[in-house]
Design a protein around this motif. Structure first.
Motif, PDB file in Angstrom:
ATOM      1  N   SER A  96       0.710  -1.369   0.056  1.00  0.00           N
ATOM      2  CA  SER A  96      -0.063  -0.206  -0.047  1.00  0.00           C
ATOM      3  C   SER A  96       0.931   1.238  -0.054  1.00  0.00           C
ATOM      4  CB  SER A  96      -0.923   0.081   1.293  1.00  0.00           C
ATOM      5  OG  SER A  96      -0.178  -0.327   2.525  1.00  0.00           O
ATOM      6  N   SER A  97       2.063   1.269   0.589  1.00  0.00           N
ATOM      7  CA  SER A  97       2.934   2.419   0.374  1.00  0.00           C
ATOM      8  C   SER A  97       3.371   2.541  -0.949  1.00  0.00           C
ATOM      9  CB  SER A  97       4.234   2.169   1.451  1.00  0.00           C
ATOM     10  OG  SER A  97       3.887   1.935   2.815  1.00  0.00           O
ATOM     11  N   VAL A  98       3.506   1.469  -1.643  1.00  0.00           N
ATOM     12  CA  VAL A  98       4.169   1.854  -3.168  1.00  0.00           C
ATOM     13  C   VAL A  98       2.883   2.251  -3.947  1.00  0.00           C
ATOM     14  CG1 VAL A  98       4.710   0.403  -5.191  1.00  0.00           C
ATOM     15  CG2 VAL A  98       5.876   0.152  -2.880  1.00  0.00           C
ATOM     16  N   TRP A  99       1.688   1.570  -3.504  1.00  0.00           N
ATOM     17  CA  TRP A  99       0.454   2.005  -4.224  1.00  0.00           C
ATOM     18  C   TRP A  99       0.267   3.505  -4.033  1.00  0.00           C
ATOM     19  CZ3 TRP A  99      -2.621  -2.699  -2.410  1.00  0.00           C
ATOM     20  CH2 TRP A  99      -2.028  -3.798  -3.401  1.00  0.00           C
ATOM     21  N   GLN A 100       0.204   4.034  -2.755  1.00  0.00           N
ATOM     22  CA  GLN A 100      -0.063   5.504  -2.526  1.00  0.00           C
ATOM     23  C   GLN A 100       1.015   6.406  -3.644  1.00  0.00           C
ATOM     24  OE1 GLN A 100      -1.211   4.971   2.132  1.00  0.00           O
ATOM     25  NE2 GLN A 100       0.885   5.937   1.578  1.00  0.00           N
ATOM     26  N   LYS A 101       2.121   6.069  -3.640  1.00  0.00           N
ATOM     27  CA  LYS A 101       2.994   6.718  -4.342  1.00  0.00           C
ATOM     28  C   LYS A 101       2.704   6.745  -5.780  1.00  0.00           C
ATOM     29  CE  LYS A 101       8.174   7.209  -5.417  1.00  0.00           C
ATOM     30  NZ  LYS A 101       9.433   6.320  -5.224  1.00  0.00           N
ATOM     31  N   VAL A 121      -0.967  11.046  -0.710  1.00  0.00           N
ATOM     32  CA  VAL A 121      -2.143  10.315  -1.004  1.00  0.00           C
ATOM     33  C   VAL A 121      -2.272   9.163   0.136  1.00  0.00           C
ATOM     34  CG1 VAL A 121      -3.186   8.238  -2.298  1.00  0.00           C
ATOM     35  CG2 VAL A 121      -2.210   9.872  -3.609  1.00  0.00           C
ATOM     36  N   SER A 122      -3.206   8.853   0.763  1.00  0.00           N
ATOM     37  CA  SER A 122      -3.078   7.953   1.899  1.00  0.00           C
ATOM     38  C   SER A 122      -4.417   7.178   1.687  1.00  0.00           C
ATOM     39  CB  SER A 122      -3.603   8.583   3.292  1.00  0.00           C
ATOM     40  OG  SER A 122      -5.091   8.930   3.431  1.00  0.00           O
ATOM     41  N   MET A 123      -4.193   5.583   2.330  1.00  0.00           N
ATOM     42  CA  MET A 123      -4.918   4.542   1.922  1.00  0.00           C
ATOM     43  C   MET A 123      -5.128   3.673   3.255  1.00  0.00           C
ATOM     44  SD  MET A 123      -3.251   2.264  -0.732  1.00  0.00           S
ATOM     45  CE  MET A 123      -3.043   3.534  -2.159  1.00  0.00           C
ATOM     46  N   LEU A 124      -6.293   2.820   3.379  1.00  0.00           N
ATOM     47  CA  LEU A 124      -6.047   1.984   4.386  1.00  0.00           C
ATOM     48  C   LEU A 124      -4.798   0.894   4.184  1.00  0.00           C
ATOM     49  CD1 LEU A 124      -8.035   1.186   6.817  1.00  0.00           C
ATOM     50  CD2 LEU A 124      -9.037  -0.706   5.621  1.00  0.00           C
ATOM     51  N   ARG A 125      -4.335   0.814   5.384  1.00  0.00           N
ATOM     52  CA  ARG A 125      -3.030  -0.047   5.070  1.00  0.00           C
ATOM     53  C   ARG A 125      -3.390  -1.349   4.774  1.00  0.00           C
ATOM     54  NH1 ARG A 125      -0.465   2.036  10.529  1.00  0.00           N
ATOM     55  NH2 ARG A 125       0.887   4.249   9.688  1.00  0.00           N
ATOM     56  N   TYR A 126      -2.665  -1.900   3.518  1.00  0.00           N
ATOM     57  CA  TYR A 126      -2.970  -3.392   3.075  1.00  0.00           C
ATOM     58  C   TYR A 126      -1.710  -4.156   3.528  1.00  0.00           C
ATOM     59  CZ  TYR A 126      -3.677  -7.087  -0.126  1.00  0.00           C
ATOM     60  OH  TYR A 126      -3.695  -8.397  -0.719  1.00  0.00           O
ATOM     61  N   PHE A 127      -2.040  -5.095   4.479  1.00  0.00           N
ATOM     62  CA  PHE A 127      -1.104  -6.002   5.077  1.00  0.00           C
ATOM     63  C   PHE A 127      -0.999  -7.247   4.213  1.00  0.00           C
ATOM     64  CE2 PHE A 127      -1.335  -2.939   8.489  1.00  0.00           C
ATOM     65  CZ  PHE A 127       0.043  -2.904   8.899  1.00  0.00           C
ATOM     66  N   GLU A 144      -9.165  -3.646  -6.136  1.00  0.00           N
ATOM     67  CA  GLU A 144      -9.995  -4.310  -5.587  1.00  0.00           C
ATOM     68  C   GLU A 144      -9.366  -4.486  -4.073  1.00  0.00           C
ATOM     69  OE1 GLU A 144      -7.347  -7.322  -6.914  1.00  0.00           O
ATOM     70  OE2 GLU A 144      -8.291  -5.717  -8.021  1.00  0.00           O
ATOM     71  N   LYS A 145      -8.234  -4.310  -4.022  1.00  0.00           N
ATOM     72  CA  LYS A 145      -7.515  -4.558  -2.509  1.00  0.00           C
ATOM     73  C   LYS A 145      -7.129  -3.239  -1.790  1.00  0.00           C
ATOM     74  CE  LYS A 145      -4.829  -8.657  -4.229  1.00  0.00           C
ATOM     75  NZ  LYS A 145      -3.765  -9.372  -4.384  1.00  0.00           N
ATOM     76  N   ILE A 146      -7.169  -1.996  -2.703  1.00  0.00           N
ATOM     77  CA  ILE A 146      -7.152  -0.959  -2.216  1.00  0.00           C
ATOM     78  C   ILE A 146      -8.431  -0.108  -1.527  1.00  0.00           C
ATOM     79  CG2 ILE A 146      -6.453   1.477  -2.799  1.00  0.00           C
ATOM     80  CD1 ILE A 146      -4.836   0.465  -4.993  1.00  0.00           C
ATOM     81  N   GLU A 147      -8.455   0.368  -0.585  1.00  0.00           N
ATOM     82  CA  GLU A 147      -9.559   0.671   0.317  1.00  0.00           C
ATOM     83  C   GLU A 147      -9.348   2.082   0.993  1.00  0.00           C
ATOM     84  OE1 GLU A 147     -11.914  -2.068   2.809  1.00  0.00           O
ATOM     85  OE2 GLU A 147     -10.201  -3.431   2.521  1.00  0.00           O
ATOM     86  N   ARG A 148     -10.308   2.941   1.138  1.00  0.00           N
ATOM     87  CA  ARG A 148     -10.353   4.377   1.597  1.00  0.00           C
ATOM     88  C   ARG A 148      -9.234   4.999   1.361  1.00  0.00           C
ATOM     89  NH1 ARG A 148     -13.942   5.721   4.986  1.00  0.00           N
ATOM     90  NH2 ARG A 148     -13.737   7.640   6.108  1.00  0.00           N
ATOM     91  N   ILE A 149      -9.083   5.371  -0.176  1.00  0.00           N
ATOM     92  CA  ILE A 149      -8.101   6.215  -0.550  1.00  0.00           C
ATOM     93  C   ILE A 149      -8.425   7.867  -0.321  1.00  0.00           C
ATOM     94  CG2 ILE A 149      -6.903   7.147  -2.728  1.00  0.00           C
ATOM     95  CD1 ILE A 149      -7.354   4.399  -3.939  1.00  0.00           C
TER      96      ILE A 149
END
Length: 220
Positions: A96-101, A121-127, A144-149
């Motif tokens: 999720s840190s990479v996706w935010q970037k 950009v922030s999002m719910l952490r995807y572990f 589909e895995k990214i939530e609350r952007i």
């Protein structure tokens, strides 16, 4: 006799304080062991340069968290203990840190951002738990895995709203089908006095032109 009791009481209090510190903060040797384990976990999982910057105790999970920095991607993320039933020891939110970037970079690439505006950009952490050297999918393949952007636009100089820029960003998010929750316009360089205007995705869906944005913001 009184002195002896007082001395014993003092020892008991000291021991109790030490136990409280250990329960809530962990131990120095525990942190050292966790640092070594987490470094090995990251090496096995990602096979790239990761710097374990800070290790601290996670009271809820009875284990240690770590703040990690990836030099290759220039992102920071968290490693934390897994639940015991998972069968794994650690998990991390590197994805999720990479996706935010990636999302922030996509906006900067397609929209002309003014010099006095910063995007976050922030999002719910995807572990994710242990995988054998996984390939991280680009964010468009993982929506589909990214939530609350949430998209934050920081202007540290004044309260001048660049409506055309904002319209471009909203249009881009629609085109890319990025399901965000809010866009925040933030003004001021002090966190305590910073002003913030939020635009929900539902509101943004009704926006067609600059005049729609002006009307919406004037109601905030």
């Amino acid at each position: 006799m009184i002195r002896l009791r007082t001395k014993k009481m003092g020892i008991v209090i000291i021991v109790m304080l030490i136990l409280v510190v250990i329960i809530y903060s962990g131990t120095l040797w525990g942190k050292a062991i966790a640092r070594k384990e987490i470094a090995q976990y990251l090496k096995d999982k990602y096979s790239r340069g990761m710097l374990v910057e800070n290790v601290y105790y996670n009271f809820k999970r009875s284990g240690y968290n770590a703040n990690v920095y990836c030099e290759e991607e220039n992102v920071g993320f968290i490693v934390e203990p897994c639940s015991k039933v998972s069968g794994y020891k650690y998990k991390d939110c590197y994805y999720s840190s990479v996706w935010q970037k990636e999302i922030a970079s996509e906006i900067r690439k397609d929209v002309k951002i003014s010099d006095n505006t910063e995007i976050y950009v922030s999002m719910l952490r995807y572990f994710t738990e242990y995988e054998n050297k996984p390939t991280i999918p680009y964010y468009t393949d993982a929506l589909e895995k990214i939530e609350r952007i949430n998209i934050f636009l920081y202007n540290n100089i004044d309260e001048t709203i660049d409506y055309a820029q904002l319209l471009e960003i909203i249009s881009l998010l629609k085109t890319k089908k990025i399901y965000y929750h809010n866009i925040y316009l933030c003004y001021g360089d002090n966190a305590k006095t910073r002003k913030e205007i939020g635009i929900t995705r539902e509101d943004a869906e009704k926006i067609i032109g600059v005049d729609d944005i002006k009307r919406l913001i004037n109601t905030k």
